[in-house]
Design a protein around this motif. Structure first.
Motif, short mmCIF file in Angstrom:
data_model
loop_
_atom_site.label_atom_id
_atom_site.label_comp_id
_atom_site.label_asym_id
_atom_site.label_seq_id
_atom_site.Cartn_x
_atom_site.Cartn_y
_atom_site.Cartn_z
N ILE A 55 8.38 -31.02 0.24
CA ILE A 55 7.89 -32.46 0.70
C ILE A 55 8.33 -33.43 -0.14
N PRO A 56 8.44 -34.73 0.60
CA PRO A 56 9.20 -35.78 -0.43
C PRO A 56 7.98 -36.61 -0.91
N GLY A 57 7.35 -36.03 -2.11
CA GLY A 57 6.62 -36.62 -2.76
C GLY A 57 7.04 -36.44 -4.27
N VAL A 58 6.25 -37.33 -5.18
CA VAL A 58 6.58 -37.11 -6.73
C VAL A 58 5.85 -36.03 -7.28
N TRP A 59 4.71 -35.63 -6.47
CA TRP A 59 3.67 -34.65 -7.25
C TRP A 59 4.48 -32.98 -6.61
N TYR A 60 4.94 -33.25 -5.41
CA TYR A 60 5.53 -31.90 -4.77
C TYR A 60 6.73 -31.71 -5.37
N ALA A 61 7.49 -32.54 -5.80
CA ALA A 61 8.93 -32.18 -6.16
C ALA A 61 9.45 -32.86 -7.45
N PRO A 62 8.84 -32.43 -8.51
CA PRO A 62 9.37 -32.97 -9.68
C PRO A 62 10.69 -32.57 -10.17
N PHE A 63 11.37 -33.24 -10.85
CA PHE A 63 12.53 -32.75 -11.50
C PHE A 63 13.10 -33.46 -12.84
N ALA A 107 6.51 -19.30 -2.45
CA ALA A 107 8.14 -19.43 -1.97
C ALA A 107 8.49 -20.44 -2.90
N ARG A 108 7.63 -21.26 -3.91
CA ARG A 108 8.35 -22.03 -4.75
C ARG A 108 8.83 -21.71 -6.04
N VAL A 109 10.07 -22.24 -6.37
CA VAL A 109 10.45 -21.63 -7.41
C VAL A 109 10.88 -22.92 -8.51
N LEU A 110 11.06 -22.49 -9.58
CA LEU A 110 11.81 -23.41 -10.71
C LEU A 110 13.27 -23.36 -10.55
N ARG A 125 17.03 -19.37 -10.62
CA ARG A 125 15.87 -19.68 -10.01
C ARG A 125 14.63 -18.76 -10.90
N TRP A 126 13.66 -19.32 -10.97
CA TRP A 126 12.45 -18.57 -11.62
C TRP A 126 11.30 -18.93 -10.51
N PHE A 185 14.37 -28.52 -11.02
CA PHE A 185 13.48 -29.24 -10.14
C PHE A 185 12.78 -28.08 -9.50
N LEU A 186 11.44 -28.47 -8.66
CA LEU A 186 10.83 -27.61 -8.05
C LEU A 186 11.19 -27.38 -6.58
N ASN A 187 11.64 -26.45 -6.19
CA ASN A 187 12.20 -25.83 -4.70
C ASN A 187 11.30 -25.04 -4.23
N ASN A 188 11.24 -24.97 -2.66
CA ASN A 188 10.59 -24.31 -1.81
C ASN A 188 11.66 -23.58 -1.00
N LEU A 189 11.60 -22.21 -1.15
CA LEU A 189 12.67 -21.54 -0.25
C LEU A 189 12.28 -20.90 1.14
N ASN A 190 10.88 -21.53 1.29
CA ASN A 190 10.53 -21.15 2.77
C ASN A 190 10.53 -22.64 3.55
N PRO A 191 11.45 -22.89 4.27
CA PRO A 191 11.30 -24.27 5.13
C PRO A 191 10.43 -24.42 6.25
N ASP A 192 9.85 -23.23 6.46
CA ASP A 192 8.91 -23.09 7.64
C ASP A 192 7.49 -23.16 7.04
#
Length: 462
Positions: free
Chosen positions: A79-87, A116-119, A132-133, A102-109
């Motif tokens: 999600i394109p927001g600073v709290w959802y996607a820190p880096f 599904a979130r990983v560092l 990835r962790w 950065f904080l990624n989400n491996l499930n686009p759906d």
């Protein structure tokens, strides 16, 4: 003053949001700069501000001179927001190259999935993922606004890097420290009912007590990056709210250290909204008023004697056309060291401008971010020195080798980012010492990545 565009970067699309950090690419490589952006404006997890994303978040790395190296589209899961996607960019393994974390989400759906979130770690030269962790799911049972407030930062313990991740801002808060091999160094929980302040929207990292170990200001708490223990929590048992602004600074005359804070909530009668602590975390002074939402603030050196002035801005929130709107900003000024209330030391609204020392003489100029002078640069007397335009990304020593401070701004319709500075700037002994403080390094690497860069007007106090 000779204000010029020093660098330019072309993203090639409308820019609804923009964040940026410098990146060291290694000994034989030019310096890099990372941009994280979208045509979508920033999305906040608070239900009164959230909207459905209309675009994805992109990540692009350029050389400092504007040569594009790579771009990644982070997809529908982020999600394109600073709290959802820190880096951040941070050299955790000590090889002289800043990895990108950065904080990624491996499930686009499923964009709200915590499972599904990983560092994720990226090689900055190739743009490829190198690790990835799993991301801690600590806030999974909270409300949406409280569940999706994540943070990444880092610092040093006797010159050894420590990576820090965090979940939660307003209620239960969880913070973890990691060693260079990604083993967990420490893991703490600060429960909602612990009797102290919540986190803030900016978390300065520096060796505040000069013992060789960096600390993190997590709200009005000072937390050691060595083992996660709390050195102090200001107003513990007296303040239970959330601090919007937390800025450490040094009095140039006495060399004493202080922490200036502006508070958002805790509506109990008599709870001060502006508090400055000494180096032990004890109240040094409190400022009026004791009610309302102090939303932003800054510290600035004003006048030939470089008097350090603290500004705090209070907002009122009203419902207009079925939307919550911030209205009626009120500015309050104080001598930052003594707490003495002041009449405005500048002939304009302080909340509409951002202090920046462009010419390197130690006294701040101001970049107007709002109001009729938006985009202009003026001195503290209100004299217009030039026009920059754009929306602020970062200020300070954005270009480490350029005298004075510089400012990075982005231009929505042009799709471009520019860095501006005074081409005739010269630093004196005072500013050379000020700009060499490690806090300025932390400002550039961490304060352009999160909510602090859009939330309030902040200026490094060191």
């Amino acid at each position: 003053m000779n204000i010029k565009c020093l660098k330019e970067y072309d993203m090639g699309s409308y820019l609804g949001q923009m964040r940026s950090v410098p990146v060291s690419l290694g000994k034989d490589m030019p310096e890099g700069v990372l941009f994280v952006y979208s045509t979508q404006e920033n999305l906040d997890p608070w239900h009164e501000l959230f909207n459905y994303p209309k675009d994805t978040l992109k990540m692009s790395l350029y050389t400092i001179d504007g040569v594009p190296m790579w771009t990644r589209d982070l997809g529908n899961g982020v999600i394109p927001g600073v709290w959802y996607a820190p880096f951040i960019s941070f050299d955790l393994d000590g090889d002289g190259v800043d990895e990108i974390w950065f904080l990624n989400n491996l499930n686009p759906d499923i964009p709200f999935s915590l499972n599904a979130r990983v560092l994720e770690r990226i090689d900055p030269v190739s743009g490829e993922t190198t690790g990835r962790w799993p991301w801690p799911q600590n806030t999974i049972d909270d409300t949406m606004s409280h569940s999706y407030r994540f943070y990444i930062t880092g610092g040093y313990v006797h010159d050894k890097p420590v990576l820090v991740t965090a979940q939660g801002t307003y209620r239960d808060m969880y913070i973890q420290g990691y060693n260079p091999d990604m083993t967990k160094r420490w893991d703490i929980k600060i429960p909602f009912g612990d009797g102290g302040a919540r986190a803030s929207h900016l978390c300065p990292i520096l060796d505040f007590d000069d013992d060789g170990v960096d600390e993190m200001f997590w709200g009005e708490r000072l937390i050691s990056l060595d083992d996660g223990h709390e050195l102090f929590c200001g107003d513990k048992g007296k303040y239970f709210g959330h601090s919007d602004i937390v800025l450490p600074f040094i009095d140039k005359d006495t060399k004493k250290k202080y922490i200036f804070t502006c508070r958002e909530d805790d509506e109990r009668p008599g709870v001060p909204r502006v508090v400055t602590y000494n180096a032990k975390g004890e109240r040094e002074w409190i400022g009026v008023p004791d009610v309302g939402h102090m939303h932003s603030g800054w510290l600035a050196n004003i006048g030939p004697d470089l008097r350090k002035v603290a500004m705090a801005m209070r907002i009122t929130r009203k419902v207009i056309d079925n939307a919550i709107v911030d209205v009626e900003p009120e500015d309050f000024y104080f001598d930052a060291v003594t707490g003495e209330p002041m009449e405005s030391p500048v002939p304009f609204k302080g909340d509409e401008a951002l202090p920046i020392d462009l010419n390197g003489d130690g006294e701040h100029e101001f970049f107007f971010t709002e109001g009729s002078k938006a985009g202009c640069v003026a001195d503290a007397k209100g004299n217009i020195l030039g026009f920059i335009g754009g929306i602020t990304v970062r200020t300070g020593k954005v270009l480490a080798d350029h005298p004075g401070e510089t400012i990075m701004v982005y231009y929505q319709n042009e799709g471009k980012v520019r860095i501006w500075g005074d081409d005739d700037a010269e630093e004196n002994e005072f500013t050379k010492k000020r700009f060499s403080h490690p806090y300025h390094f932390r400002m550039q690497h961490f304060m352009g990545t999160g909510y602090n860069h859009i939330h309030g007007h902040v200026s490094c106090g060191m």
